[in-house]
Design an enzyme around this catalytic site. Structure first.
Site, PDB file in Angstrom:
ATOM      1  N   HIS A 140      68.831  24.065  21.104  1.00  0.00           N
ATOM      2  CA  HIS A 140      69.982  23.479  20.694  1.00  0.00           C
ATOM      3  C   HIS A 140      69.979  23.134  19.533  1.00  0.00           C
ATOM      4  O   HIS A 140      69.661  22.007  19.113  1.00  0.00           O
ATOM      5  CB  HIS A 140      70.040  22.424  21.945  1.00  0.00           C
ATOM      6  CG  HIS A 140      71.513  21.656  21.473  1.00  0.00           C
ATOM      7  ND1 HIS A 140      71.723  20.323  22.177  1.00  0.00           N
ATOM      8  CD2 HIS A 140      72.795  22.171  21.285  1.00  0.00           C
ATOM      9  CE1 HIS A 140      72.984  20.203  21.929  1.00  0.00           C
ATOM     10  NE2 HIS A 140      73.782  21.083  21.495  1.00  0.00           N
ATOM     11  N   GLU A 152      67.042  20.507  19.461  1.00  0.00           N
ATOM     12  CA  GLU A 152      66.374  20.216  20.762  1.00  0.00           C
ATOM     13  C   GLU A 152      65.846  21.593  21.138  1.00  0.00           C
ATOM     14  O   GLU A 152      66.315  22.370  21.339  1.00  0.00           O
ATOM     15  CB  GLU A 152      67.464  19.590  21.521  1.00  0.00           C
ATOM     16  CG  GLU A 152      67.843  18.127  21.427  1.00  0.00           C
ATOM     17  CD  GLU A 152      68.790  17.752  22.436  1.00  0.00           C
ATOM     18  OE1 GLU A 152      68.658  16.708  23.263  1.00  0.00           O
ATOM     19  OE2 GLU A 152      69.643  18.495  22.630  1.00  0.00           O
ATOM     20  N   ASN A 190      73.614  15.266  24.284  1.00  0.00           N
ATOM     21  CA  ASN A 190      74.881  15.160  24.902  1.00  0.00           C
ATOM     22  C   ASN A 190      75.107  14.251  26.072  1.00  0.00           C
ATOM     23  O   ASN A 190      76.103  13.924  26.374  1.00  0.00           O
ATOM     24  CB  ASN A 190      75.276  16.455  25.058  1.00  0.00           C
ATOM     25  CG  ASN A 190      75.742  17.296  23.794  1.00  0.00           C
ATOM     26  OD1 ASN A 190      76.532  16.782  23.005  1.00  0.00           O
ATOM     27  ND2 ASN A 190      75.435  18.690  23.572  1.00  0.00           N
TER      28      ASN A 190
END
Length: 290
Positions: A140, A152, A190
């Site tokens: 990510h 990530e 997130n």
């Protein structure tokens, strides 16, 4: 496990950024999308980004040309068949990603690693669509990819140690700092960020303050470089909604329920910077108006 050629599926803002940093790191890159126009726009974005680095003296003319020379574009998924690592960077929609990974699994060479740039969908669930879950992982990247340091790295339940080591090394070679996190909806970034954005949207809906005031409070009071509503427009309100729905469905807690205003704005086509209007208005270059 040696990686020398990287495929990127999706030539949007994230995919073009991933292709750029991979090519800058010396990897051969194959960038694939569905329409030639998307690929042309991606190459234009990469040229502009590299041009800025050249102007600032962060790369020399030789590196600029060499980076562009390492990027091949294609409309055919089969052209990724000899890549050592394929990174998916398409729309944040689980059925679409699952269909893509089934196709990639059938054509990629046996030792290839498949990775998803998903911002919220569990990696284990995506890996289950393939016959190589041990060679499936989450990567990510943060937006904008050429500037943001973090990646990530998310292991699925069956991701092998060898796959993880190889992807960590790729991220470091790209000049990124990889951080391993566990496979939960939204991961870390997130799961923390989007509820804050969602709450800011709820504040607008309830009339607590204007978008400008909310952003100013968070910038001046919390030292955030960008207010949450400006950031929501930058991410795309449709993407924000998709992530909140994954969090709500995956974690089963109503604190992750998307704001009704967020849902209504997406239904109205007010997606933020990419549509020209979200919480703010934007010109054709994506600059705020007013």
């Amino acid at each position: 496990m040696e990686i020398s050629k990287i495929g990127v599926v999706g030539a949007g803002q994230m995919g073009s950024g991933i292709a750029q940093v991979a090519a800058q790191a010396g990897y051969q890159v194959v960038l694939r999308d569905l329409e030639e126009g998307y690929l042309e726009r991606a190459l234009g974005s990469i040229r502009r980004s590299l041009g800025k680095l050249l102007e600032k003296g962060r790369i020399d003319p030789g590196a600029h040309e060499a980076t562009l020379g390492r990027i091949q574009t294609t409309l055919r998924l089969v052209d990724l068949r000899d890549c050592d690592l394929v990174v998916e960077a398409i729309v944040e929609h689980e059925p679409t990603k699952l269909e893509l990974f089934r196709e990639l699994d059938s054509l990629a060479k046996p030792g290839a690693i498949l990775a998803s740039n998903t911002s919220s969908i569990p990696i284990t669930r995506l890996a289950a669509a393939t016959r190589r879950p041990e060679r499936f992982i989450g990567m990510h990247f943060m937006n904008p990819v050429p500037l943001m340091e973090l990646v990530e790295v998310i292991r699925g339940y069956l991701t092998s140690d060898e796959t993880t080591r190889a992807v960590l090394e790729v991220a470091r070679r790209m000049g990124k700092t990889p951080v391993e996190v566990n496979d939960y909806p939204g991961f870390v970034s997130n799961r923390v960020l989007l509820p804050m954005i969602n709450e800011a949207i709820q504040c607008v809906m309830e009339g607590v303050a204007t978008p400008e005031a909310i952003d100013q409070v968070m910038r001046l009071g919390m030292n955030h470089p960008m207010g949450p509503l400006t950031l929501a427009d930058f991410i795309g309100l449709d993407t924000c909604l998709a992530i909140m729905e994954v969090l709500h469905r995956g974690l089963g807690d109503d604190k992750y329920r998307p704001s009704p205003l967020l849902r209504k704005m997406v239904e109205a086509g007010l997606l933020g910077r990419k549509s020209g209007r979200g919480f703010y208005r934007y010109d054709e270059k994506g600059n705020k108006i007013g």
